[in-house]
Design an enzyme around this catalytic site. Structure first.
Site, PDB file in Angstrom:
ATOM      1  N   PHE A 129      40.653  40.005  57.722  1.00  0.00           N
ATOM      2  CA  PHE A 129      41.867  39.488  57.090  1.00  0.00           C
ATOM      3  C   PHE A 129      42.118  40.139  55.736  1.00  0.00           C
ATOM      4  O   PHE A 129      41.220  40.713  55.116  1.00  0.00           O
ATOM      5  CB  PHE A 129      41.791  37.968  56.918  1.00  0.00           C
ATOM      6  CG  PHE A 129      40.666  37.503  56.018  1.00  0.00           C
ATOM      7  CD1 PHE A 129      40.775  37.559  54.627  1.00  0.00           C
ATOM      8  CD2 PHE A 129      39.497  36.984  56.557  1.00  0.00           C
ATOM      9  CE1 PHE A 129      39.746  37.121  53.802  1.00  0.00           C
ATOM     10  CE2 PHE A 129      38.454  36.543  55.739  1.00  0.00           C
ATOM     11  CZ  PHE A 129      38.589  36.618  54.357  1.00  0.00           C
TER      12      PHE A 129
ATOM     13  N   GLU B 159      43.990  38.654  52.176  1.00  0.00           N
ATOM     14  CA  GLU B 159      44.533  37.423  51.607  1.00  0.00           C
ATOM     15  C   GLU B 159      44.958  37.613  50.150  1.00  0.00           C
ATOM     16  O   GLU B 159      44.377  38.418  49.417  1.00  0.00           O
ATOM     17  CB  GLU B 159      43.512  36.281  51.675  1.00  0.00           C
ATOM     18  CG  GLU B 159      43.277  35.780  53.081  1.00  0.00           C
ATOM     19  CD  GLU B 159      42.350  34.571  53.143  1.00  0.00           C
ATOM     20  OE1 GLU B 159      42.370  33.884  54.184  1.00  0.00           O
ATOM     21  OE2 GLU B 159      41.598  34.321  52.169  1.00  0.00           O
TER      22      GLU B 159
ATOM     23  N   HIS C 176      38.672  41.506  54.156  1.00  0.00           N
ATOM     24  CA  HIS C 176      37.461  41.475  54.982  1.00  0.00           C
ATOM     25  C   HIS C 176      37.627  42.472  56.121  1.00  0.00           C
ATOM     26  O   HIS C 176      38.529  42.328  56.951  1.00  0.00           O
ATOM     27  CB  HIS C 176      37.277  40.047  55.538  1.00  0.00           C
ATOM     28  CG  HIS C 176      36.192  39.920  56.567  1.00  0.00           C
ATOM     29  ND1 HIS C 176      36.265  38.970  57.575  1.00  0.00           N
ATOM     30  CD2 HIS C 176      35.037  40.590  56.754  1.00  0.00           C
ATOM     31  CE1 HIS C 176      35.170  39.070  58.331  1.00  0.00           C
ATOM     32  NE2 HIS C 176      34.413  40.052  57.852  1.00  0.00           N
TER      33      HIS C 176
ATOM     34  N   PRO D  17      33.605  33.815  52.111  1.00  0.00           N
ATOM     35  CA  PRO D  17      34.890  33.269  52.550  1.00  0.00           C
ATOM     36  C   PRO D  17      34.743  32.076  53.479  1.00  0.00           C
ATOM     37  O   PRO D  17      33.752  31.949  54.197  1.00  0.00           O
ATOM     38  CB  PRO D  17      35.509  34.455  53.295  1.00  0.00           C
ATOM     39  CG  PRO D  17      34.321  35.155  53.889  1.00  0.00           C
ATOM     40  CD  PRO D  17      33.223  35.019  52.859  1.00  0.00           C
TER      41      PRO D  17
ATOM     42  N   SER E 239      37.543  29.700  56.091  1.00  0.00           N
ATOM     43  CA  SER E 239      38.469  30.040  57.171  1.00  0.00           C
ATOM     44  C   SER E 239      39.849  30.349  56.597  1.00  0.00           C
ATOM     45  O   SER E 239      40.046  30.342  55.374  1.00  0.00           O
ATOM     46  CB  SER E 239      38.570  28.867  58.144  1.00  0.00           C
ATOM     47  OG  SER E 239      39.164  27.755  57.467  1.00  0.00           O
ATOM     48  N   MET E 240      40.819  30.592  57.468  1.00  0.00           N
ATOM     49  CA  MET E 240      42.148  30.998  57.030  1.00  0.00           C
ATOM     50  C   MET E 240      42.969  29.865  56.417  1.00  0.00           C
ATOM     51  O   MET E 240      44.125  30.071  56.043  1.00  0.00           O
ATOM     52  CB  MET E 240      42.922  31.637  58.188  1.00  0.00           C
ATOM     53  CG  MET E 240      43.184  30.717  59.364  1.00  0.00           C
ATOM     54  SD  MET E 240      43.908  31.595  60.780  1.00  0.00           S
ATOM     55  CE  MET E 240      45.560  31.978  60.195  1.00  0.00           C
TER      56      MET E 240
ATOM     57  N   SER F 297      37.883  30.210  49.719  1.00  0.00           N
ATOM     58  CA  SER F 297      36.683  31.040  49.644  1.00  0.00           C
ATOM     59  C   SER F 297      36.051  30.911  48.261  1.00  0.00           C
ATOM     60  O   SER F 297      36.640  30.325  47.348  1.00  0.00           O
ATOM     61  CB  SER F 297      37.047  32.507  49.902  1.00  0.00           C
ATOM     62  OG  SER F 297      37.674  32.663  51.160  1.00  0.00           O
TER      63      SER F 297
ATOM     64  N   HIS G 169      27.277  34.670  54.455  1.00  0.00           N
ATOM     65  CA  HIS G 169      28.426  35.584  54.407  1.00  0.00           C
ATOM     66  C   HIS G 169      29.742  34.868  54.605  1.00  0.00           C
ATOM     67  O   HIS G 169      30.805  35.492  54.526  1.00  0.00           O
ATOM     68  CB  HIS G 169      28.274  36.688  55.447  1.00  0.00           C
ATOM     69  CG  HIS G 169      28.741  36.333  56.835  1.00  0.00           C
ATOM     70  ND1 HIS G 169      28.383  35.177  57.477  1.00  0.00           N
ATOM     71  CD2 HIS G 169      29.550  37.020  57.704  1.00  0.00           C
ATOM     72  CE1 HIS G 169      28.933  35.163  58.683  1.00  0.00           C
ATOM     73  NE2 HIS G 169      29.646  36.258  58.833  1.00  0.00           N
TER      74      HIS G 169
ATOM     75  N   ALA H 121      31.666  30.784  56.119  1.00  0.00           N
ATOM     76  CA  ALA H 121      31.479  29.421  56.608  1.00  0.00           C
ATOM     77  C   ALA H 121      30.668  29.409  57.901  1.00  0.00           C
ATOM     78  O   ALA H 121      29.874  28.504  58.138  1.00  0.00           O
ATOM     79  CB  ALA H 121      32.833  28.759  56.836  1.00  0.00           C
TER      80      ALA H 121
END
Length: 397
Positions: A164, A166, A180, A302, A304-305, A309, A326, A328
């Site tokens: 992703f 962000e 990422h 990080p 999730s979306m 993070s 690294h 969740a």
């Protein structure tokens, strides 16, 4: 919490989570790793879950050996983050244009650039070593050398799955850029090639799991793998560097009046091998879904979306081989997530985030991941929190 120690065949298994919460198949993988003759230590992060060969969220320290399947197929996958001078007040009410501009600049999924990105075009981007890096491509496995053109065009691209880009805000309202990704298809092809080679070697025929096949020191196969492994790890770092340059370029253009400035970049691998020394021994430390967290070293963990993070600083805990989680970590497989959740669930769980909300990313729904706050709390003796970020724009692979 501190770690819980479980017995293993060759070494104890140190777990920064409650073993009762780890799925049986993942626990068996950990026990399998602990049987390897070369193993010198095994640390398990709070985001641990089942993976191919070795669990995601494990740190495997071996002497004179390395397991390519434990490294994984996305060699050098990791994170990069940059704090900017922008704040929440600089953001427009509608963030859809900003997401579109990011998606235009950085190809996602299987996409690639029409022509290789020229790093010299970007303001402030160091280009030293670039030609030497590509020159070393001639020394990687012959089976993948024909991928040179594709590898060049995929440099600076996101990929798919859980990768992703962000745009985030921290608790003080400062705007951050975060991404990422890893070594793209060239890393996967190198990994697949070497995993196949390792599984064919005589010394690996009696292993409890063929995916734990290793290369051993002072062999041509180990030398070839180390060459390609370290090249792919460098590719992944360059890939994130180019993407961050592309992302900064978008931000400069979209916020021209604000004249955004950028702090130094934080970058960390979380699927890789490092040569490190512990208790007087030179070891090959494989972090599969784990970051290095040496004393004072910055890292990125990080969620999730839809959950945010953390930027962290390592505490240098040698019991974990200077490592931390690294991310969740998944609490259910992608297929399970697709069965359980709908696009309506995705919309609800990503409310307030400008992102895709279609069936193609339901497997990345926040509910498919462990609670990031719990994961952070379980490793307070591994890292300290520097900043908590909450995404406002998320571009998924």
């Amino acid at each position: 919490m501190s770690y819980v120690e479980m017995p293993g065949a060759k070494v104890p298994i140190r777990m920064w989570t409650d073993p009762a919460t780890v799925e049986d198949v993942a626990l068996q993988q950990l026990r399998n790793v602990a049987t390897l003759p070369w193993i010198k230590g095994l640390a398990v992060m709070p985001d641990v879950h089942y993976g191919k060969g070795a669990t995601v969220g494990s740190v495997i320290a071996m002497r004179g050996a390395v397991c390519p399947a434990a490294v994984g197929v996305d060699i050098g996958c990791g994170m990069s983050a940059v704090k900017t001078s922008l704040t929440a007040n600089d953001l427009p009410g509608d963030l859809s244009r900003l997401r579109s501009k990011v998606e235009e600049a950085i190809p996602v999924g299987r996409g690639m650039h029409d022509d290789p990105v020229e790093p010299g075009l970007f303001h402030g981007l160091a280009t030293a070593g670039w030609d030497e890096f590509w020159g070393r491509f001639d020394g990687v496995a012959e089976a993948v050398r024909f991928r040179h053109d594709r590898a060049e065009k995929q440099m600076g691209t996101l990929g798919s799955g859980n990768h992703f880009v962000e745009i985030c805000l921290d608790s003080a309202g400062s705007l951050w850029l975060m991404l990422h990704s890893g070594s793209r298809n060239i890393g996967k092809e190198l990994a697949d090639h070497h995993i196949g080679v390792a599984q064919s070697l005589p010394h690996n025929q009696g292993l409890i799991d063929r995916d734990l096949a290793v290369f051993v020191a002072d062999t041509p196969q180990m030398a070839a793998y180390r060459n390609d492994l370290f090249w792919a790890q460098e590719y992944a770092k360059y890939n994130r560097t180019i993407m961050m340059a592309l992302l900064k370029d978008v931000i400069r253009k979209e916020f021209r009046k604000a004249k955004p400035a950028f702090e130094p970049e934080i970058s960390c691998h979380h699927n890789y091998v490092s040569e490190e020394r512990y208790e007087g021994m030179d070891l090959l430390v494989t972090r599969k879904g784990a970051i290095r967290a040496g004393s004072g070293e910055y890292g990125i963990i990080p969620g999730s979306m839809g959950t945010g993070s953390y930027i962290v600083k390592g505490l240098g805990n040698a019991k974990s081989f200077n490592s931390a989680s690294h991310g969740a970590g998944r609490r259910m497989s992608r297929n399970a997530a697709k069965r359980r959740f709908s696009t309506k669930d995705l919309e609800e769980q990503t409310r307030g985030v400008e992102c895709r909300k279609d069936s193609g990313v339901v497997d990345e729904i926040p509910g498919a991941y462990k609670p990031i706050e719990q994961v952070i709390d379980q490793q307070r003796d591994l890292v300290e929190v520097v900043a908590k970020l909450k995404q406002v724009v998320c571009v998924k692979g």
